[in-house]
Motif scaffolding. Sequence first.
Motif, PDB file in Angstrom:
ATOM      1  N   ALA A  19      23.871 -28.196  43.987  1.00  0.00           N
ATOM      2  CA  ALA A  19      23.624 -26.937  44.670  1.00  0.00           C
ATOM      3  C   ALA A  19      24.782 -26.068  44.593  1.00  0.00           C
ATOM      4  CB  ALA A  19      23.146 -27.088  46.099  1.00  0.00           C
ATOM      5  N   SER A  20      25.803 -26.515  44.798  1.00  0.00           N
ATOM      6  CA  SER A  20      27.026 -25.663  44.939  1.00  0.00           C
ATOM      7  C   SER A  20      27.223 -24.785  43.613  1.00  0.00           C
ATOM      8  CB  SER A  20      28.262 -26.266  45.184  1.00  0.00           C
ATOM      9  OG  SER A  20      28.682 -27.222  44.450  1.00  0.00           O
ATOM     10  N   GLY A  21      27.171 -25.548  42.432  1.00  0.00           N
ATOM     11  CA  GLY A  21      27.268 -25.232  41.094  1.00  0.00           C
ATOM     12  C   GLY A  21      26.125 -24.253  40.768  1.00  0.00           C
ATOM     13  N   PHE A  22      25.049 -24.430  41.103  1.00  0.00           N
ATOM     14  CA  PHE A  22      23.991 -23.440  40.729  1.00  0.00           C
ATOM     15  C   PHE A  22      24.256 -22.179  41.630  1.00  0.00           C
ATOM     16  CE2 PHE A  22      19.505 -21.987  41.744  1.00  0.00           C
ATOM     17  CZ  PHE A  22      19.073 -21.750  40.522  1.00  0.00           C
ATOM     18  N   LEU A  23      24.428 -22.380  43.167  1.00  0.00           N
ATOM     19  CA  LEU A  23      24.700 -20.927  43.915  1.00  0.00           C
ATOM     20  C   LEU A  23      25.805 -20.354  43.297  1.00  0.00           C
ATOM     21  CD1 LEU A  23      23.895 -22.532  47.190  1.00  0.00           C
ATOM     22  CD2 LEU A  23      22.502 -20.979  45.942  1.00  0.00           C
ATOM     23  N   LEU A  24      26.799 -21.164  42.951  1.00  0.00           N
ATOM     24  CA  LEU A  24      28.077 -20.296  42.338  1.00  0.00           C
ATOM     25  C   LEU A  24      27.659 -19.319  41.029  1.00  0.00           C
ATOM     26  CD1 LEU A  24      31.107 -22.936  42.470  1.00  0.00           C
ATOM     27  CD2 LEU A  24      30.991 -20.363  43.336  1.00  0.00           C
ATOM     28  N   LEU A  25      26.907 -19.988  40.022  1.00  0.00           N
ATOM     29  CA  LEU A  25      26.464 -19.192  38.862  1.00  0.00           C
ATOM     30  C   LEU A  25      25.530 -18.189  39.286  1.00  0.00           C
ATOM     31  CD1 LEU A  25      26.077 -22.510  36.576  1.00  0.00           C
ATOM     32  CD2 LEU A  25      27.853 -20.427  36.334  1.00  0.00           C
ATOM     33  N   ILE A  26      24.517 -18.440  40.317  1.00  0.00           N
ATOM     34  CA  ILE A  26      23.708 -17.305  40.342  1.00  0.00           C
ATOM     35  C   ILE A  26      24.216 -16.130  41.394  1.00  0.00           C
ATOM     36  CG2 ILE A  26      21.289 -16.836  41.542  1.00  0.00           C
ATOM     37  CD1 ILE A  26      21.328 -18.520  38.896  1.00  0.00           C
ATOM     38  N   THR A  43      36.543 -17.639  37.203  1.00  0.00           N
ATOM     39  CA  THR A  43      36.676 -18.667  37.950  1.00  0.00           C
ATOM     40  C   THR A  43      35.593 -19.207  38.546  1.00  0.00           C
ATOM     41  OG1 THR A  43      38.939 -17.839  38.474  1.00  0.00           O
ATOM     42  CG2 THR A  43      38.030 -19.539  39.798  1.00  0.00           C
ATOM     43  N   ALA A  44      34.450 -18.632  39.030  1.00  0.00           N
ATOM     44  CA  ALA A  44      33.325 -18.786  39.618  1.00  0.00           C
ATOM     45  C   ALA A  44      32.380 -19.462  38.526  1.00  0.00           C
ATOM     46  CB  ALA A  44      32.407 -17.740  40.255  1.00  0.00           C
ATOM     47  N   ARG A  45      32.365 -18.994  37.420  1.00  0.00           N
ATOM     48  CA  ARG A  45      31.610 -19.314  36.246  1.00  0.00           C
ATOM     49  C   ARG A  45      32.216 -20.820  35.852  1.00  0.00           C
ATOM     50  NH1 ARG A  45      30.727 -15.193  31.836  1.00  0.00           N
ATOM     51  NH2 ARG A  45      29.282 -14.723  33.164  1.00  0.00           N
ATOM     52  N   ILE A  46      33.369 -21.066  35.530  1.00  0.00           N
ATOM     53  CA  ILE A  46      34.060 -22.057  35.373  1.00  0.00           C
ATOM     54  C   ILE A  46      33.742 -23.445  36.569  1.00  0.00           C
ATOM     55  CG2 ILE A  46      36.380 -23.408  34.949  1.00  0.00           C
ATOM     56  CD1 ILE A  46      37.237 -20.962  33.537  1.00  0.00           C
ATOM     57  N   THR A  47      33.988 -22.753  37.538  1.00  0.00           N
ATOM     58  CA  THR A  47      33.703 -23.889  38.773  1.00  0.00           C
ATOM     59  C   THR A  47      32.182 -24.238  38.911  1.00  0.00           C
ATOM     60  OG1 THR A  47      35.602 -22.870  39.967  1.00  0.00           O
ATOM     61  CG2 THR A  47      34.256 -24.272  41.095  1.00  0.00           C
ATOM     62  N   LEU A  52      28.076 -28.428  38.022  1.00  0.00           N
ATOM     63  CA  LEU A  52      26.777 -28.796  37.228  1.00  0.00           C
ATOM     64  C   LEU A  52      26.936 -29.827  36.364  1.00  0.00           C
ATOM     65  CD1 LEU A  52      24.984 -25.109  36.518  1.00  0.00           C
ATOM     66  CD2 LEU A  52      24.292 -27.252  38.244  1.00  0.00           C
ATOM     67  N   SER A  53      28.162 -29.770  35.654  1.00  0.00           N
ATOM     68  CA  SER A  53      28.380 -30.721  34.758  1.00  0.00           C
ATOM     69  C   SER A  53      28.706 -32.111  35.459  1.00  0.00           C
ATOM     70  CB  SER A  53      29.625 -30.695  33.749  1.00  0.00           C
ATOM     71  OG  SER A  53      29.160 -29.630  33.249  1.00  0.00           O
ATOM     72  N   LEU A  54      29.474 -32.285  36.543  1.00  0.00           N
ATOM     73  CA  LEU A  54      29.535 -33.312  37.314  1.00  0.00           C
ATOM     74  C   LEU A  54      28.365 -33.931  38.129  1.00  0.00           C
ATOM     75  CD1 LEU A  54      32.289 -34.908  38.432  1.00  0.00           C
ATOM     76  CD2 LEU A  54      32.252 -33.385  40.313  1.00  0.00           C
TER      77      LEU A  54
END
Length: 66
Positions: A19-26, A43-47, A52-54
């Motif tokens: 959820a955090s990865g998805f929200l960061l990217l969106i 930085t937001a894109r990398i994180t 998401l990968s994790l």
Amino acid sequence: MGDTLTSSYYGYAIFICFASGFLLLIIDVKEYSKKNMQREKKTARITGWFNLSLSVVGFLLDILFT
């Protein structure tokens, strides 16, 4: 008699990472792009992709070992 109820927090951790990865990217990447904040956008894109990968790796490991 041998059945025991076990609880695992791996599912919650996997969901939070996803959820955090998805929200960061969106959300964050879009906002940083609007404000022309390139370093924060990168930085937001990398994180986001890392989270998401994790979550995908954690999900696969959870399926594999349970």
